[in-house]
Design a protein around this motif. Structure first.
Motif, PDB file in Angstrom:
ATOM      1  N   GLY A 168       1.054  10.283 -33.124  1.00 18.76           N
ATOM      2  CA  GLY A 168       1.454  11.666 -32.916  1.00 18.76           C
ATOM      3  C   GLY A 168       0.569  12.381 -31.913  1.00 18.76           C
ATOM      4  N   ASP A 169      -0.590  11.831 -31.635  1.00 18.78           N
ATOM      5  CA  ASP A 169      -1.592  12.550 -30.853  1.00 18.78           C
ATOM      6  C   ASP A 169      -1.815  11.876 -29.501  1.00 18.78           C
ATOM      7  N   PRO A 170      -1.444  12.551 -28.412  1.00 20.83           N
ATOM      8  CA  PRO A 170      -1.594  11.929 -27.092  1.00 20.83           C
ATOM      9  C   PRO A 170      -3.032  11.539 -26.774  1.00 20.83           C
ATOM     10  N   GLU A 171      -3.997  12.234 -27.350  1.00 15.99           N
ATOM     11  CA  GLU A 171      -5.398  11.911 -27.031  1.00 15.99           C
ATOM     12  C   GLU A 171      -5.818  10.549 -27.573  1.00 15.99           C
ATOM     13  N   THR A 172      -5.177  10.097 -28.653  1.00 19.16           N
ATOM     14  CA  THR A 172      -5.565   8.782 -29.196  1.00 19.16           C
ATOM     15  C   THR A 172      -5.077   7.647 -28.295  1.00 19.16           C
ATOM     16  N   VAL A 173      -4.147   7.937 -27.365  1.00 17.19           N
ATOM     17  CA  VAL A 173      -3.669   6.885 -26.467  1.00 17.19           C
ATOM     18  C   VAL A 173      -4.532   6.799 -25.196  1.00 17.19           C
ATOM     19  N   ARG A 174      -5.403   7.775 -24.998  1.00 14.87           N
ATOM     20  CA  ARG A 174      -6.193   7.788 -23.763  1.00 14.87           C
ATOM     21  C   ARG A 174      -7.001   6.496 -23.555  1.00 14.87           C
ATOM     22  N   PRO A 175      -7.656   5.983 -24.600  1.00 12.26           N
ATOM     23  CA  PRO A 175      -8.420   4.741 -24.394  1.00 12.26           C
ATOM     24  C   PRO A 175      -7.545   3.572 -23.948  1.00 12.26           C
ATOM     25  N   ALA A 176      -6.310   3.523 -24.419  1.00  8.02           N
ATOM     26  CA  ALA A 176      -5.416   2.429 -24.012  1.00  8.02           C
ATOM     27  C   ALA A 176      -5.104   2.538 -22.518  1.00  8.02           C
ATOM     28  N   PHE A 177      -4.828   3.738 -22.060  1.00  5.02           N
ATOM     29  CA  PHE A 177      -4.531   3.930 -20.636  1.00  5.02           C
ATOM     30  C   PHE A 177      -5.760   3.654 -19.774  1.00  5.02           C
ATOM     31  N   ARG A 178      -6.910   4.075 -20.268  1.00 11.67           N
ATOM     32  CA  ARG A 178      -8.146   3.834 -19.518  1.00 11.67           C
ATOM     33  C   ARG A 178      -8.406   2.332 -19.382  1.00 11.67           C
ATOM     34  N   ARG A 179      -8.110   1.623 -20.465  1.00 16.42           N
ATOM     35  CA  ARG A 179      -8.312   0.168 -20.480  1.00 16.42           C
ATOM     36  C   ARG A 179      -7.429  -0.500 -19.430  1.00 16.42           C
ATOM     37  N   LEU A 180      -6.185  -0.043 -19.296  1.00 12.75           N
ATOM     38  CA  LEU A 180      -5.303  -0.654 -18.301  1.00 12.75           C
ATOM     39  C   LEU A 180      -5.857  -0.420 -16.893  1.00 12.75           C
ATOM     40  N   ARG A 181      -6.382   0.776 -16.662  1.00 15.24           N
ATOM     41  CA  ARG A 181      -6.970   1.066 -15.349  1.00 15.24           C
ATOM     42  C   ARG A 181      -8.186   0.174 -15.092  1.00 15.24           C
ATOM     43  N   GLU A 182      -9.001   0.001 -16.125  1.00  6.71           N
ATOM     44  CA  GLU A 182     -10.186  -0.856 -15.967  1.00  6.71           C
ATOM     45  C   GLU A 182      -9.774  -2.307 -15.680  1.00  6.71           C
ATOM     46  N   LEU A 183      -8.697  -2.744 -16.337  1.00  9.52           N
ATOM     47  CA  LEU A 183      -8.219  -4.114 -16.099  1.00  9.52           C
ATOM     48  C   LEU A 183      -7.764  -4.279 -14.654  1.00  9.52           C
ATOM     49  N   ARG A 184      -7.061  -3.276 -14.139  1.00 13.02           N
ATOM     50  CA  ARG A 184      -6.635  -3.346 -12.735  1.00 13.02           C
ATOM     51  C   ARG A 184      -7.849  -3.431 -11.813  1.00 13.02           C
ATOM     52  N   ASP A 185      -8.867  -2.629 -12.100  1.00  7.34           N
ATOM     53  CA  ASP A 185     -10.055  -2.644 -11.254  1.00  7.34           C
ATOM     54  C   ASP A 185     -10.782  -3.986 -11.356  1.00  7.34           C
ATOM     55  N   GLU A 186     -10.729  -4.582 -12.535  1.00  8.27           N
ATOM     56  CA  GLU A 186     -11.342  -5.896 -12.743  1.00  8.27           C
ATOM     57  C   GLU A 186     -10.597  -6.967 -11.933  1.00  8.27           C
ATOM     58  N   VAL A 187      -9.256  -6.876 -11.936  1.00  6.55           N
ATOM     59  CA  VAL A 187      -8.436  -7.803 -11.151  1.00  6.55           C
ATOM     60  C   VAL A 187      -8.817  -7.692  -9.676  1.00  6.55           C
ATOM     61  N   ALA A 188      -9.054  -6.457  -9.221  1.00  7.38           N
ATOM     62  CA  ALA A 188      -9.449  -6.254  -7.826  1.00  7.38           C
ATOM     63  C   ALA A 188     -10.798  -6.913  -7.552  1.00  7.38           C
ATOM     64  N   ARG A 189     -11.732  -6.776  -8.493  1.00  9.20           N
ATOM     65  CA  ARG A 189     -13.056  -7.396  -8.312  1.00  9.20           C
ATOM     66  C   ARG A 189     -12.981  -8.914  -8.284  1.00  9.20           C
ATOM     67  N   LEU A 190     -12.068  -9.464  -9.114  1.00  9.34           N
ATOM     68  CA  LEU A 190     -11.906 -10.919  -9.172  1.00  9.34           C
ATOM     69  C   LEU A 190     -11.176 -11.456  -7.939  1.00  9.34           C
ATOM     70  N   ASP A 191     -10.608 -10.517  -7.142  1.00 13.44           N
ATOM     71  CA  ASP A 191      -9.966 -10.911  -5.897  1.00 13.44           C
ATOM     72  C   ASP A 191      -8.778 -11.863  -6.135  1.00 13.44           C
ATOM     73  N   ILE A 192      -7.976 -11.563  -7.141  1.00 15.55           N
ATOM     74  CA  ILE A 192      -6.845 -12.429  -7.491  1.00 15.55           C
ATOM     75  C   ILE A 192      -5.632 -12.093  -6.621  1.00 15.55           C
ATOM     76  N   ALA A 193      -5.320 -10.812  -6.525  1.00 15.14           N
ATOM     77  CA  ALA A 193      -4.174 -10.384  -5.721  1.00 15.14           C
ATOM     78  C   ALA A 193      -4.397  -8.944  -5.314  1.00 15.14           C
ATOM     79  N   GLU A 194      -4.469  -8.713  -4.008  1.00 16.81           N
ATOM     80  CA  GLU A 194      -4.746  -7.339  -3.563  1.00 16.81           C
ATOM     81  C   GLU A 194      -3.528  -6.425  -3.738  1.00 16.81           C
ATOM     82  N   THR A 195      -2.388  -7.027  -4.104  1.00 15.94           N
ATOM     83  CA  THR A 195      -1.188  -6.208  -4.325  1.00 15.94           C
ATOM     84  C   THR A 195      -1.151  -5.584  -5.717  1.00 15.94           C
ATOM     85  N   VAL A 196      -2.059  -5.942  -6.604  1.00 11.68           N
ATOM     86  CA  VAL A 196      -2.060  -5.378  -7.965  1.00 11.68           C
ATOM     87  C   VAL A 196      -2.667  -3.979  -7.905  1.00 11.68           C
ATOM     88  N   ILE A 197      -1.811  -3.002  -7.688  1.00 13.75           N
ATOM     89  CA  ILE A 197      -2.243  -1.632  -7.447  1.00 13.75           C
ATOM     90  C   ILE A 197      -1.695  -0.679  -8.500  1.00 13.75           C
TER      91      ILE A 197
END
Ligand SMILES: *Cc1c(COP(=O)(O)O)cnc(C)c1O
Length: 230
Positions: A168-197
């Motif tokens: 019911g609370d949008p704030e409890t979903v914030r960590p999940a969204f942050r995690r997805l952003r961190e995963l994308r940044d990790e993919v960029a660091r691993l240099d797997i695919a520069e198209t993962v934006i």
């Protein structure tokens, strides 16, 4: 202006406000209007309100509605498959959709690659919260799946997608969204695919938080078309 077009304008204002709170540009967020359960005339009303990207979650429903909605629209539309996709529907899906948001295993990716006649944009769905009832690949398995997909012809992996845990609370979903952003940044660091934006995250209940956390694609149904009949 129809109610649907007015809703589109309101949603865009809320996206823009959330983007500004995060010092982001509103134009960097694509609105996908999710049209499951919505008939073609109301879809056309959203298109008249400026929507160019539309989402469906079932191939069977999309098969009927996409041609009808395309015929009513006066401009080319981009269709996104946002729901779970079974491998045996891959052939139909590649004929209907421009983007598939829900790739979460290599067998499905291989089938999409085999069946597509043109370059297909895909996102990998990640189960960021690790919830048992949620689909998506586990974060730890993401790099291996991406390494498989980048070798497949016909597919361009353009980002990650997540569905936040239902609360019911949008704030409890914030960590999940942050995690997805961190995963994308990790993919960029691993240099797997520069198209993962892209980060496809945020629905009616939580899109403002998703935009604050970096969403580049939000998938919105009810805030545009009203509550779906049960
Ligand atoms: C239905 C659906 C949406 C939109 O949900 P609303 O709550 O109506 O905004 C977004 N993403 C997926 C995968 C969906 O199935």
């Amino acid at each position: 202006m129809t109610d649907v077009a007015a809703n589109v304008a309101r949603v865009r204002e809320r996206i823009a406000a959330a983007a500004r709170r995060a010092a982001r540009r509103p134009d960097d967020v694509t609105l996908v209007a999710v049209t499951k359960g919505v008939d073609p005339p109301r879809i056309a009303a959203a298109v008249a309100g400026g929507v160019t990207d539309l989402g469906e979650n079932r191939v069977q429903e999309a098969e009927v509605k996409i041609p009808a909605a395309n015929a009513l629209a006066r401009r080319p539309l981009r269709w996104h498959m946002v729901g779970h996709l079974q491998r045996n529907k891959a052939k139909k899906a590649v004929a209907l959709f421009d983007v598939v948001h829900s790739v979460d295993n290599s067998a499905l990716a291989q089938e999409l690659s085999r069946r597509t006649a043109r370059m297909l944009d895909v996102l990998v769905q990640v189960n960021v919260a690790g919830a048992a009832q949620q689909r998506g690949i586990a974060p730890a398995a993401l790099p291996a799946l991406l390494r498989t997909i980048v070798r497949l012809p016909g597919l361009r992996v353009v980002g990650l997608m997540a569905i936040a845990p239902l609360t019911g609370d949008p704030e409890t979903v914030r960590p999940a969204f942050r995690r997805l952003r961190e995963l994308r940044d990790e993919v960029a660091r691993l240099d797997i695919a520069e198209t993962v934006i892209h980060l496809s995250m945020g629905m009616t209940a939580d899109f403002a938080v998703a935009v604050e956390e970096g969403a580049t694609i939000v998938r919105i149904g009810r805030a545009i078309f009203g509550e779906r009949p049960l």
